[in-house]
Design a protein around this motif. Structure first.
Motif, short mmCIF file in Angstrom:
data_model
loop_
_atom_site.label_atom_id
_atom_site.label_comp_id
_atom_site.label_asym_id
_atom_site.label_seq_id
_atom_site.Cartn_x
_atom_site.Cartn_y
_atom_site.Cartn_z
N ILE A 1 44.93 49.04 99.30
CA ILE A 1 43.68 48.91 98.57
C ILE A 1 42.66 48.35 99.56
O ILE A 1 42.89 47.27 100.11
N ASN A 2 41.58 49.10 99.81
CA ASN A 2 40.66 48.68 100.86
C ASN A 2 39.95 47.38 100.51
O ASN A 2 39.55 47.15 99.38
N ASN A 3 39.78 46.58 101.55
CA ASN A 3 39.17 45.26 101.44
C ASN A 3 37.64 45.37 101.41
O ASN A 3 36.94 44.71 102.18
N GLY B 1 38.25 55.25 106.51
CA GLY B 1 39.63 55.59 106.86
C GLY B 1 40.51 55.62 105.62
O GLY B 1 41.47 56.39 105.54
N THR B 2 40.19 54.78 104.64
CA THR B 2 40.94 54.74 103.38
C THR B 2 40.85 56.11 102.69
O THR B 2 41.85 56.69 102.26
N VAL B 3 39.63 56.62 102.58
CA VAL B 3 39.42 57.92 101.94
C VAL B 3 40.05 59.02 102.80
O VAL B 3 40.65 59.96 102.27
N ARG C 1 46.79 47.80 113.39
CA ARG C 1 45.66 46.85 113.35
C ARG C 1 44.56 47.46 112.52
O ARG C 1 44.65 48.63 112.13
N GLU C 2 43.53 46.68 112.24
CA GLU C 2 42.48 47.21 111.37
C GLU C 2 41.78 48.41 112.02
O GLU C 2 41.39 48.35 113.18
N ARG C 3 41.66 49.49 111.27
CA ARG C 3 41.00 50.70 111.77
C ARG C 3 39.94 51.17 110.77
O ARG C 3 39.72 52.37 110.62
N SER C 4 39.26 50.22 110.11
CA SER C 4 38.23 50.60 109.13
C SER C 4 37.12 51.39 109.81
O SER C 4 36.85 51.21 111.00
N ALA C 5 36.49 52.26 109.03
CA ALA C 5 35.36 53.08 109.48
C ALA C 5 35.74 54.03 110.62
O ALA C 5 34.92 54.35 111.47
N ASN D 1 46.83 52.84 104.56
CA ASN D 1 45.53 52.17 104.43
C ASN D 1 44.81 52.25 105.77
O ASN D 1 45.31 52.88 106.71
N ASP D 2 43.62 51.63 105.83
CA ASP D 2 42.94 51.55 107.14
C ASP D 2 42.69 50.11 107.57
O ASP D 2 42.15 49.87 108.65
N ASP D 3 43.08 49.15 106.73
CA ASP D 3 42.88 47.73 107.07
C ASP D 3 44.03 47.19 107.92
O ASP D 3 43.98 46.03 108.35
N GLY D 4 45.05 47.98 108.09
CA GLY D 4 46.17 47.56 108.93
C GLY D 4 47.36 47.10 108.12
O GLY D 4 47.26 46.77 106.93
#
Ligand code: MN
Length: 258
Positions: free
Chosen positions: A93-95, A107-109, A36-40, A7-10
């Motif tokens: 599952i992305n938040n 990052g999820t995609v 840790r969170e790495r969104s975007a 995932n990318d939310d950590g």
């Protein structure tokens, strides 16, 4: 079936836990997720720093946190956790949603895309949260995955293709319907907001409000807005094939005549 979850939310995000939990119903699961969170972060990759890992257990499943981004996690996962090979990569599952052009930042995609580059079937899951103050119903995504994963895995997708899936953020019980749709256009206004710190110095905060374009029909955006699950096949081939003859006519003929 050997499944890698990322995932990318950590590693501590409830969406990862939910995906590990439902994946266990389909096979043997391992996970590698950012520490840790790495969104975007998009399809970024760590090249100039070491990747450090730490063992973590979720729902009795052994996995690891990685001091990197989702692409790093998939590569660590495929090399270190599943050296014998892996059959499926699930990302999320992305938040929050990954709709329209937002998938280029996601990052999820990117986690699913990295698996696809490695020729492993991959699915990216995101919650279509339209109001960030709403509670996130990961259990609804779990139900949809439970009901649909076997059909998705039986599909014969074209090569270099993975699926981007958004689930409407509705509480259970709910009867979910699915639409297979192209990615739409998600446009932001006030993308960079000017603010001032306590000393009056300007700084900028990036984000902005989404302009919901109601004319963007038949897309992932419309599906989520109307309470459907959106499934969008994404190809690794970014070439605009329609533009090739046009360019070839202009540039190709110029080159040969010179
Ligand atoms: Mn995220």
């Amino acid at each position: 079936m050997r499944i890698l979850v990322t995932n990318d939310d950590g590693v501590r995000s409830p969406g990862l836990e939910a995906l590990v939990e439902v994946a266990l119903e389909f096979g043997e699961v391992k996970f590698a997720a950012p520490d840790r969170e790495r969104s975007a972060c998009g399809h970024a990759m760590t090249l100039n720093d070491p990747l450090r890992t730490k063992d973590v257990i979720i729902h009795g499943v052994e996995g690891c946190e990685v001091s990197g981004v989702p692409v790093d996690c998939v590569n660590v996962g495929l090399t270190v956790l599943w050296p014998e090979g892996c059959d499926l990569v699930l990302s999320g599952i992305n938040n929050g949603p990954n709709l329209g052009f937002d998938i280029t930042y996601s990052g999820t995609v990117a986690g699913a895309m990295e698996a696809c580059i490695n020729k492993i079937p991959a699915l990216a899951f995101s919650m279509g949260v339209l109001n960030h103050k709403d509670p996130v119903h990961f259990e609804t995504a779990q139900q949809w995955i439970r009901e649909n994963l076997k059909y998705l895995l039986a599909l014969e997708l074209p090569p270099r293709t993975f699926l981007n899936i958004n689930i409407p953020n509705l509480p259970l019980p709910v009867e979910l319907q699915t639409r297979v749709v192209p990615m739409g256009q998600r446009v932001y206004e006030d993308r960079v907001e000017l603010r001032h710190d306590p000393w009056g110095r300007p700084y900028y905060w990036q984000g902005g409000n989404v302009i919901i374009d109601r004319s963007d029909t038949g897309t992932d955006l419309e599906a989520i807005r109307q309470g459907f699950v959106s499934v969008t096949p994404i190809t690794l081939d970014w070439t605009n094939h329609e533009a090739i003859p046009l360019l070839a006519n202009q540039l190709g003929s110029k080159q040969t005549s010179s």
